[in-house]
Design a protein around this motif. Structure first.
Motif, PDB file in Angstrom:
ATOM      1  N   TYR A 167       0.834  -1.199   0.000  1.00 20.40           N
ATOM      2  CA  TYR A 167       0.000   0.000   0.000  1.00 20.40           C
ATOM      3  C   TYR A 167       0.871   1.252   0.000  1.00 20.40           C
ATOM      4  O   TYR A 167       1.947   1.274   0.594  1.00 20.40           O
ATOM      5  N   GLN A 168       0.362   2.298  -0.673  1.00 22.28           N
ATOM      6  CA  GLN A 168       1.066   3.577  -0.700  1.00 22.28           C
ATOM      7  C   GLN A 168       0.026   4.700  -0.713  1.00 22.28           C
ATOM      8  O   GLN A 168      -0.947   4.648  -1.471  1.00 22.28           O
ATOM      9  N   LEU A 169       0.239   5.697   0.129  1.00 19.72           N
ATOM     10  CA  LEU A 169      -0.654   6.861   0.168  1.00 19.72           C
ATOM     11  C   LEU A 169      -0.281   7.857  -0.918  1.00 19.72           C
ATOM     12  O   LEU A 169       0.894   8.078  -1.191  1.00 19.72           O
ATOM     13  N   SER A 170      -1.306   8.454  -1.478  1.00 19.53           N
ATOM     14  CA  SER A 170      -1.115   9.518  -2.455  1.00 19.53           C
ATOM     15  C   SER A 170      -2.111  10.620  -2.104  1.00 19.53           C
ATOM     16  O   SER A 170      -3.330  10.400  -2.127  1.00 19.53           O
ATOM     17  N   GLU A 171      -1.606  11.795  -1.753  1.00 17.65           N
ATOM     18  CA  GLU A 171      -2.493  12.894  -1.368  1.00 17.65           C
ATOM     19  C   GLU A 171      -3.376  13.288  -2.543  1.00 17.65           C
ATOM     20  O   GLU A 171      -2.914  13.435  -3.676  1.00 17.65           O
ATOM     21  N   LEU A 213      -5.445   5.506  -1.676  1.00 16.18           N
ATOM     22  CA  LEU A 213      -4.604   4.446  -1.142  1.00 16.18           C
ATOM     23  C   LEU A 213      -4.366   3.461  -2.272  1.00 16.18           C
ATOM     24  O   LEU A 213      -5.260   2.723  -2.674  1.00 16.18           O
ATOM     25  N   LEU A 214      -3.164   3.521  -2.829  1.00 17.01           N
ATOM     26  CA  LEU A 214      -2.804   2.653  -3.944  1.00 17.01           C
ATOM     27  C   LEU A 214      -2.455   1.265  -3.425  1.00 17.01           C
ATOM     28  O   LEU A 214      -1.890   1.133  -2.332  1.00 17.01           O
ATOM     29  N   THR A 215      -2.784   0.230  -4.190  1.00 19.92           N
ATOM     30  CA  THR A 215      -2.480  -1.141  -3.787  1.00 19.92           C
ATOM     31  C   THR A 215      -1.848  -1.913  -4.934  1.00 19.92           C
ATOM     32  O   THR A 215      -2.116  -1.643  -6.100  1.00 19.92           O
ATOM     33  N   ILE A 267      10.001  -0.242  -3.071  1.00 16.14           N
ATOM     34  CA  ILE A 267      10.520   0.924  -2.349  1.00 16.14           C
ATOM     35  C   ILE A 267       9.398   1.959  -2.243  1.00 16.14           C
ATOM     36  O   ILE A 267       8.771   2.327  -3.227  1.00 16.14           O
ATOM     37  N   GLY A 268       9.131   2.435  -1.017  1.00 18.75           N
ATOM     38  CA  GLY A 268       8.090   3.432  -0.793  1.00 18.75           C
ATOM     39  C   GLY A 268       6.711   2.834  -0.560  1.00 18.75           C
ATOM     40  O   GLY A 268       5.745   3.565  -0.420  1.00 18.75           O
ATOM     41  N   TRP A 269       6.629   1.521  -0.528  1.00 17.94           N
ATOM     42  CA  TRP A 269       5.361   0.830  -0.295  1.00 17.94           C
ATOM     43  C   TRP A 269       5.430   0.120   1.046  1.00 17.94           C
ATOM     44  O   TRP A 269       6.475  -0.374   1.445  1.00 17.94           O
ATOM     45  N   GLN A 270       4.288   0.060   1.744  1.00 14.68           N
ATOM     46  CA  GLN A 270       4.211  -0.632   3.031  1.00 14.68           C
ATOM     47  C   GLN A 270       3.344  -1.867   2.865  1.00 14.68           C
ATOM     48  O   GLN A 270       2.364  -1.853   2.109  1.00 14.68           O
ATOM     49  N   GLU A 271       3.674  -2.924   3.585  1.00 15.66           N
ATOM     50  CA  GLU A 271       2.906  -4.159   3.475  1.00 15.66           C
ATOM     51  C   GLU A 271       1.970  -4.337   4.667  1.00 15.66           C
ATOM     52  O   GLU A 271       2.366  -4.143   5.815  1.00 15.66           O
ATOM     53  N   SER A 330      -6.542  -3.492   7.817  1.00 17.93           N
ATOM     54  CA  SER A 330      -5.369  -3.280   8.672  1.00 17.93           C
ATOM     55  C   SER A 330      -4.528  -2.105   8.182  1.00 17.93           C
ATOM     56  O   SER A 330      -3.947  -1.382   8.985  1.00 17.93           O
ATOM     57  N   ALA A 331      -4.478  -1.880   6.874  1.00 17.65           N
ATOM     58  CA  ALA A 331      -3.745  -0.728   6.329  1.00 17.65           C
ATOM     59  C   ALA A 331      -4.407   0.574   6.772  1.00 17.65           C
ATOM     60  O   ALA A 331      -3.734   1.509   7.213  1.00 17.65           O
TER      61      ALA A 331
END
Length: 60
Positions: A3-7, A24-26, A38-42, A48-49
């Motif tokens: 997951y990655q946030l994008s304003e 919230l990109l997946t 890189i820059g993504w969280q699992e 849960s995200a």
């Protein structure tokens, strides 16, 4: 999932802490110029995200 946030002022998720809206990109694997994921969280799930990132769904 990754997951990655994008304003995004029109995004579906809101952070009370930041006072901003986000997309919230997946993905399952992200490949970019800096490397893989890189820059993504699992997180195990979208739920849960959202909890970990302090996001709530936009209320219409």
């Amino acid at each position: 999932m990754k997951y990655q946030l994008s304003e995004n002022p029109q995004g579906p998720y809101y952070s009370e802490k930041e006072g901003k809206y986000y997309d919230l990109l997946t993905c399952s694997k992200a490949t970019g110029p800096k490397g893989i994921n890189i820059g993504w969280q699992e997180y195990k799930s979208l739920k849960s995200a959202l909890k970990a990132l302090g996001l709530k769904a936009r209320e219409n």
